[in-house]
Design a protein around this motif. Structure first.
Motif, PDB file in Angstrom:
ATOM      1  N   GLY A 515       0.819  -1.215   0.000  1.00 52.37           N
ATOM      2  CA  GLY A 515       0.000   0.000   0.000  1.00 52.37           C
ATOM      3  C   GLY A 515       0.848   1.259   0.000  1.00 52.37           C
ATOM      4  O   GLY A 515       0.593   2.207  -0.740  1.00 52.37           O
ATOM      5  N   VAL A 516       1.861   1.253   0.853  1.00 50.60           N
ATOM      6  CA  VAL A 516       2.736   2.424   0.937  1.00 50.60           C
ATOM      7  C   VAL A 516       3.455   2.637  -0.393  1.00 50.60           C
ATOM      8  O   VAL A 516       3.540   3.758  -0.903  1.00 50.60           O
ATOM      9  N   LYS A 517       3.935   1.545  -0.965  1.00 48.81           N
ATOM     10  CA  LYS A 517       4.675   1.673  -2.226  1.00 48.81           C
ATOM     11  C   LYS A 517       3.790   2.225  -3.346  1.00 48.81           C
ATOM     12  O   LYS A 517       4.206   3.103  -4.101  1.00 48.81           O
ATOM     13  N   PHE A 518       2.584   1.708  -3.431  1.00 44.83           N
ATOM     14  CA  PHE A 518       1.674   2.194  -4.476  1.00 44.83           C
ATOM     15  C   PHE A 518       1.284   3.648  -4.247  1.00 44.83           C
ATOM     16  O   PHE A 518       1.231   4.452  -5.173  1.00 44.83           O
ATOM     17  N   ALA A 519       1.002   3.966  -2.993  1.00 44.20           N
ATOM     18  CA  ALA A 519       0.595   5.337  -2.675  1.00 44.20           C
ATOM     19  C   ALA A 519       1.717   6.320  -3.026  1.00 44.20           C
ATOM     20  O   ALA A 519       1.471   7.383  -3.607  1.00 44.20           O
ATOM     21  N   ASP A 520       2.950   5.961  -2.687  1.00 40.71           N
ATOM     22  CA  ASP A 520       4.076   6.841  -3.003  1.00 40.71           C
ATOM     23  C   ASP A 520       4.305   6.927  -4.516  1.00 40.71           C
ATOM     24  O   ASP A 520       4.633   7.993  -5.043  1.00 40.71           O
ATOM     25  N   ALA A 521       4.123   5.798  -5.184  1.00 38.22           N
ATOM     26  CA  ALA A 521       4.299   5.804  -6.644  1.00 38.22           C
ATOM     27  C   ALA A 521       3.274   6.739  -7.288  1.00 38.22           C
ATOM     28  O   ALA A 521       3.604   7.533  -8.172  1.00 38.22           O
ATOM     29  N   ASP A 522       2.035   6.662  -6.823  1.00 40.67           N
ATOM     30  CA  ASP A 522       1.001   7.543  -7.367  1.00 40.67           C
ATOM     31  C   ASP A 522       1.321   9.004  -7.074  1.00 40.67           C
ATOM     32  O   ASP A 522       1.132   9.879  -7.909  1.00 40.67           O
ATOM     33  N   LEU A 523       1.800   9.251  -5.862  1.00 44.57           N
ATOM     34  CA  LEU A 523       2.093  10.625  -5.443  1.00 44.57           C
ATOM     35  C   LEU A 523       3.208  11.228  -6.307  1.00 44.57           C
ATOM     36  O   LEU A 523       3.079  12.341  -6.805  1.00 44.57           O
ATOM     37  N   ILE A 524       4.279  10.481  -6.466  1.00 46.77           N
ATOM     38  CA  ILE A 524       5.418  10.976  -7.257  1.00 46.77           C
ATOM     39  C   ILE A 524       5.044  11.042  -8.738  1.00 46.77           C
ATOM     40  O   ILE A 524       5.457  11.945  -9.450  1.00 46.77           O
ATOM     41  N   GLY A 525       4.244  10.066  -9.162  1.00 46.04           N
ATOM     42  CA  GLY A 525       3.622  10.176 -10.471  1.00 46.04           C
ATOM     43  C   GLY A 525       4.509   9.932 -11.670  1.00 46.04           C
ATOM     44  O   GLY A 525       4.385  10.602 -12.697  1.00 46.04           O
ATOM     45  N   ILE A 526       5.422   8.987 -11.563  1.00 44.84           N
ATOM     46  CA  ILE A 526       6.230   8.612 -12.728  1.00 44.84           C
ATOM     47  C   ILE A 526       5.290   7.982 -13.764  1.00 44.84           C
ATOM     48  O   ILE A 526       4.416   7.186 -13.409  1.00 44.84           O
ATOM     49  N   PRO A 527       5.433   8.328 -15.055  1.00 44.83           N
ATOM     50  CA  PRO A 527       4.422   7.956 -16.053  1.00 44.83           C
ATOM     51  C   PRO A 527       4.212   6.457 -16.247  1.00 44.83           C
ATOM     52  O   PRO A 527       3.092   6.016 -16.480  1.00 44.83           O
ATOM     53  N   ILE A 528       5.305   5.667 -16.175  1.00 44.11           N
ATOM     54  CA  ILE A 528       5.140   4.227 -16.400  1.00 44.11           C
ATOM     55  C   ILE A 528       5.527   3.489 -15.123  1.00 44.11           C
ATOM     56  O   ILE A 528       6.649   3.636 -14.627  1.00 44.11           O
ATOM     57  N   ARG A 529       4.589   2.708 -14.592  1.00 49.12           N
ATOM     58  CA  ARG A 529       4.887   1.957 -13.370  1.00 49.12           C
ATOM     59  C   ARG A 529       4.965   0.479 -13.703  1.00 49.12           C
ATOM     60  O   ARG A 529       4.046  -0.080 -14.313  1.00 49.12           O
TER      61      ARG A 529
END
Length: 584
Positions: A515-529
């Motif tokens: 959850g933390v990893k996904f939330a941070d990924a969304d927040l930082i917003g790199i285009p391709i995950r």
RNA sequence: CGGGCAGUAGCGCAGGGGCUAGCGCACUUGGUUCGGGACCAAGGGGUCGGCGGUUCAAAUCCGCCUUGCCCGACCA
């Protein structure tokens, strides 16, 4: 970059005072950090984005023949004294003395510096045209910074300067900048429009601003949907209705308590457009040579149905600065606030008359006696003054070109271009010898882009409830690799492979919950995950999710690097297809 | 520069004369958990923005200063 060793970290809660979404996410995702009012650091993520923006700017400036230079932030005050701006600019410019007592300034723009260099380089028409640019820090001690990176005191600006032998040359490079700016903003993914603008402290005549339309903007833009006319409200024109009629005899009438246009119009039972309103400002007039300052009362006359646009008034009066007049300053010239007009006034003041007043007849104006107004006053007969357009445009007024109703919207200024002419070259003796053997002042233009502000606008444009989603051209990394496995060895291998393919990867290798990893990924917003987890791993796959659209696909770990390169190319192509070309 | 609000741990906040200054998140250690902001246990971290005053006693009351935010003035 491994997240486990990244300098910045994310915040779960927004710092107090982060009022707009883009700013909030830039702070929370760890792109930027505030150090003082209008003073920010760029953290690794922010710095990477800024670097990408700067690279786009460089490419486009080089494309139109710009040569990159770097001028000093600290300028000797002498060159600013030469142009007079040392005196005409107030506290916005930071000043100090060096150890031997010489006056120094922190440059807030570089016309003086570049002209100082140019006058030593340019001696012949054979050296022209020339364009130089820099990406450099500016300091402007704004009285009120706000909205994160939108309005700051220290900022990075791309500023270019053109030197030409004639107006045609200036117009050519101006036009090239005009288009280059559209290319830059569209390559960054920022929608914007160009508007006719005021030249402000730069001086010069023709100027355009590039506006990102957004409610967070502080500029007001007047547009005509029908014919495409756009202008900053500060200079926006509109079609006025005039009401000429035969002049009648002036007549004094009692108008008790009628201190405002509304009360006057209703007391006399007339329309506001039959009245003449007097607005009092005090202008400061500063000598460019000596710095001596003189204040003078300005009486602005406008028809009662309109408002005065201060910026237009300032230009019409040729004042350096305007402020509202104090009551004593008005009465000192024999005028009575609330019942004022220049009729019968005395003393030293400047009268600026809007053409709405000059071209209408028999208006009601103050009698300079408490409780009295004149009926049937007429410009030229009863009072004089300089006629100018000093009226403020607003939505619903008629387009100056086609007459359709104007609209007004808010925007953030992200760039501007000015035709300076010879203001700086004459003041600083930057002359060249032309083919005819004559010494002529170099004709200059200057062109700016606020780099940090551009990032702020992008953050504002590209976000959702979970965080940022910057376009691939300006995102800090192209790919965010998220490993959900306990053992990072497979992910480490993918990380290596992607990097060897030349892909910019942010690698989530921390021991955190999914959850933390996904939330941070969304927040930082790199285009391709890229998500590596047990769910897809059993088929030898990873999930690839686009931050922009949420679109998800599965790719085999085998040959992933090539696949991802294609994804990146697809994202980049979307942006390339959207590049805007516009010429004046 | 005018008006308003605020400054207590990295972030968000509570406490408003009295004993060792608290909560959530974050952080450290151990254990459990492991695909959308987990759980248990034990810890670490504070000149309560600064200076001065009142008081037996001040984070708390008073004064001055300072910093930040918001609205306006201003501004690219």
């Amino acid at each position: 970059m491994r997240m486990s060793s990244m300098f910045s970290r994310t915040l779960r809660e927004a710092p107090a005072g982060a009022d707009c979404k883009g700013y909030e996410y830039l702070l929370r995702a760890g792109y930027i950090k505030q150090m003082g009012a209008g003073i920010f650091s760029l953290l690794p993520l922010g710095f990477r984005s800024i670097t990408k923006i700067q690279e786009i700017v460089r490419q486009e400036m080089n494309r139109i023949g710009g040569q990159e230079i770097l001028m000093p932030l600290v300028n000797p005050a002498d060159i600013w004294k030469e142009t007079g701006r040392y005196y005409s600019i107030d506290k916005e410019m930071a000043r100090f003395k060096d150890r031997v007592g010489r006056d120094m300034v922190l440059a807030m723009t570089h016309e003086e510096a570049v002209t100082d260099i140019a006058r030593g380089e340019i001696d012949s028409y054979k050296r022209l045209p020339l364009t130089v640019y820099q990406i450099q820090t500016k300091f402007r001690d704004d009285p009120r910074p706000r909205a994160g990176l939108i309005r700051v005191r220290e900022f990075t600006m791309k500023d270019s300067y053109s030197f030409d032998r004639d107006q045609a040359g200036l117009e050519k490079i101006y036009n090239e900048h005009y288009n280059a700016y559209f290319r830059i903003f569209s390559r960054c993914g920022l929608p914007c429009i160009s508007v006719a603008s005021d030249s402000g402290m730069m001086g010069g005549k023709i100027a355009h601003e590039y506006m990102y339309l957004s409610p967070i903007g502080e500029d007001t833009i007047i547009t005509c949907k029908k014919c495409g006319y756009t202008a900053n409200k500060q200079v926006a024109a509109f079609k006025k209705d005039y009401y000429p009629e035969d002049m009648k005899e002036i007549e004094k009438v009692e108008t008790p308590e009628a201190k405002t246009i509304e009360s006057l119009a209703s007391y006399l039972n007339i329309q506001p457009e039959k009245t003449c309103k007097a607005v009092f400002m005090v202008g400061s007039f500063i000598s460019d040579k000596t710095g001596e300052e003189e204040d003078k009362l300005i009486v602005a006359l406008i028809r009662g149905d309109m408002e005065v646009e201060e910026n237009k008034l300032q230009h019409a009066a040729r004042a350096n600065e305007l402020r509202p007049a104090h009551e004593e300053e008005i009465t000192a010239c024999g005028m009575v606030p609330g019942f004022a007009s220049p009729i019968g006034a005395k003393g030293n003041f400047i009268c600026i008359v809007d053409d709405s007043v000059a071209k209408s007849n028999n208006l009601v104006a103050g009698a300079n006696e408490a409780g009295y107004h004149f009926l049937n006053t007429n410009f030229g007969r009863d009072f004089q003054g300089t006629v100018a357009d000093i009226a403020s445009a607003k939505s619903g007024y008629k387009c100056p070109h086609c007459g359709a109703p104007l609209e007004s919207s808010k925007g953030v200024e992200i760039g501007n271009i000015f035709q300076l002419g010879t203001k700086y070259s004459e003041a600083m003796n930057c002359y060249f010898q032309d083919e005819d053997g004559k010494q002529k002042p170099v004709i200059m233009g200057c062109y700016g882009i606020g780099i940090g502000r551009l990032l702020a606008c992008l953050a504002e444009e590209y976000n959702d409830e979970n965080g940022l989603k910057l376009p691939i051209a300006v995102a800090p990394y192209q790919v965010h690799l998220v490993s959900l496995l306990k053992d990072n060895s497979i992910a480490d291998g993918i990380y290596e492979e992607l990097q060897s393919e030349g892909i910019e990867v942010l690698y989530e290798d921390r021991k955190e919950s999914a959850g933390v990893k996904f939330a941070d990924a969304d927040l930082i917003g790199i285009p391709i995950r890229i998500t590596l987890g047990n769910r897809s791993l059993k088929d030898g796959n990873v999930e690839v999710k686009l931050r922009g659209t949420g679109e998800t696909t599965s790719y085999s770990i085998e040959g992933l690097g090539k696949q991802i390169r294609q994804e990146i190319a697809k994202e980049q192509k979307k942006m390339d297809d959207a590049i805007v070309e516009k010429y004046l």
